[in-house]
Design an enzyme around this catalytic site. Structure first.
Site, short mmCIF file in Angstrom:
data_model
loop_
_atom_site.label_atom_id
_atom_site.label_comp_id
_atom_site.label_asym_id
_atom_site.label_seq_id
_atom_site.Cartn_x
_atom_site.Cartn_y
_atom_site.Cartn_z
N ASP A 128 -7.13 -1.36 -4.44
CA ASP A 128 -8.19 -0.91 -3.54
C ASP A 128 -9.11 0.09 -4.24
O ASP A 128 -10.33 0.06 -4.06
CB ASP A 128 -7.60 -0.27 -2.28
CG ASP A 128 -6.73 -1.24 -1.49
OD1 ASP A 128 -6.98 -2.46 -1.55
OD2 ASP A 128 -5.79 -0.77 -0.81
N ASP A 158 0.87 -1.18 0.00
CA ASP A 158 0.00 0.00 0.00
C ASP A 158 0.90 1.22 0.00
O ASP A 158 1.99 1.19 0.57
CB ASP A 158 -0.89 0.01 1.25
CG ASP A 158 -1.94 -1.11 1.22
OD1 ASP A 158 -2.40 -1.46 0.13
OD2 ASP A 158 -2.29 -1.60 2.31
#
Length: 174
Positions: free
Chosen positions: A143, A125
Site C-alpha cells: 500500500d 495488513d
C-alpha cells in the site's frame, strides 16, 4: 543503444522486485511472528502493528461481496491492469524517468497485494498510524508503494501543469 535498453530494463526489474520483495518479506515475518489482531505498540500508540487478513479491497471494502464478484473485481481486474501496466512500462521507450519509477512502485505494490490474494486468499495488513486528528486504516508495504507511485505521478502532473502555461505564454510573446 542496446546496452542502454538493457540497463533500463535491469533497473526497472530491480525496482519492481524490490517493491514486491520488501512487501512479501515483511508480510511473511508478520504472518510468522504476530497473531491475528495482536496489538504491538512501536511508537507509543501513534504507530502500531496489528495483523489483519483483508479479503476485501482498500479498508476491507467489498469484503461482504459474493466470492465470484470478489474474484472478478479484486483479482481479475487487477491482473488485467497490472499486465497492461507492465506492458506499458517496458514497451514505451520515451517515458519520463519519474513516470517509470512511479509505475514500478504502483505495479510492484499491486503485484504484492495480488499475490497475497491469490496465494493466501487475503491480503495481510499490519501497520496502523494515529495522528491525533485522524488515523489510517491498517495497511502494508504494498500500500505504501502504491501511494508513493500515485504521489510521484501527482507531483509530475502538477509540475507539468505549472511549467506548461509558462511555455505557452513565452511562445505567444514570440
Amino acid at each position: 543503444m542496446q546496452k542502454i535498453k538493457n540497463i533500463r530494463w535491469s533497473v526497472l526489474i530491480l525496482l519492481l522486485t524490490l517493491n514486491f520483495g520488501c512487501d512479501q518479506l515483511s508480510k511473511k515475518i508478520v504472518r510468522n511472528k504476530i497473531s491475528d489482531y495482536e496489538h504491538i505498540s512501536i511508537i507509543k500508540d501513534r504507530f502500531t502493528l496489528t495483523r489483519v487478513e483483508n479479503s476485501g479491497a482498500f479498508l476491507s471494502l467489498g469484503d461482504d461481496m459474493p466470492y465470484i464478484f470478489r474474484l472478478i473485481i479484486l483479482t481479475g481486474l487487477p491482473l488485467i491492469f497490472l499486465g497492461y501496466g507492465l506492458y506499458f512500462l517496458f514497451a514505451k521507450r520515451n517515458l519520463p524517468t519519474s513516470m517509470q519509477i512511479a509505475l514500478c512502485f504502483l505495479i510492484g505494490g499491486g503485484i504484492g497485494n495480488l499475490y497475497d490474494r491469490i496465494v493466501h486468499g487475503s491480503v495481510t495488513d499490519f501497520m496502523h498510524m494515529d495522528f491525533y486528528i485522524f488515523q489510517t486504516g491498517v495497511f502494508n508495504f504494498a500500500d505504501i508503494s502504491i501511494m508513493i507511485g500515485v504521489g510521484i505521478l501527482l507531483v509530475q502532473s502538477l509540475r507539468s501543469k505549472i511549467t506548461r502555461p509558462e511555455e505557452e505564454s513565452v511562445s505567444e510573446i514570440e
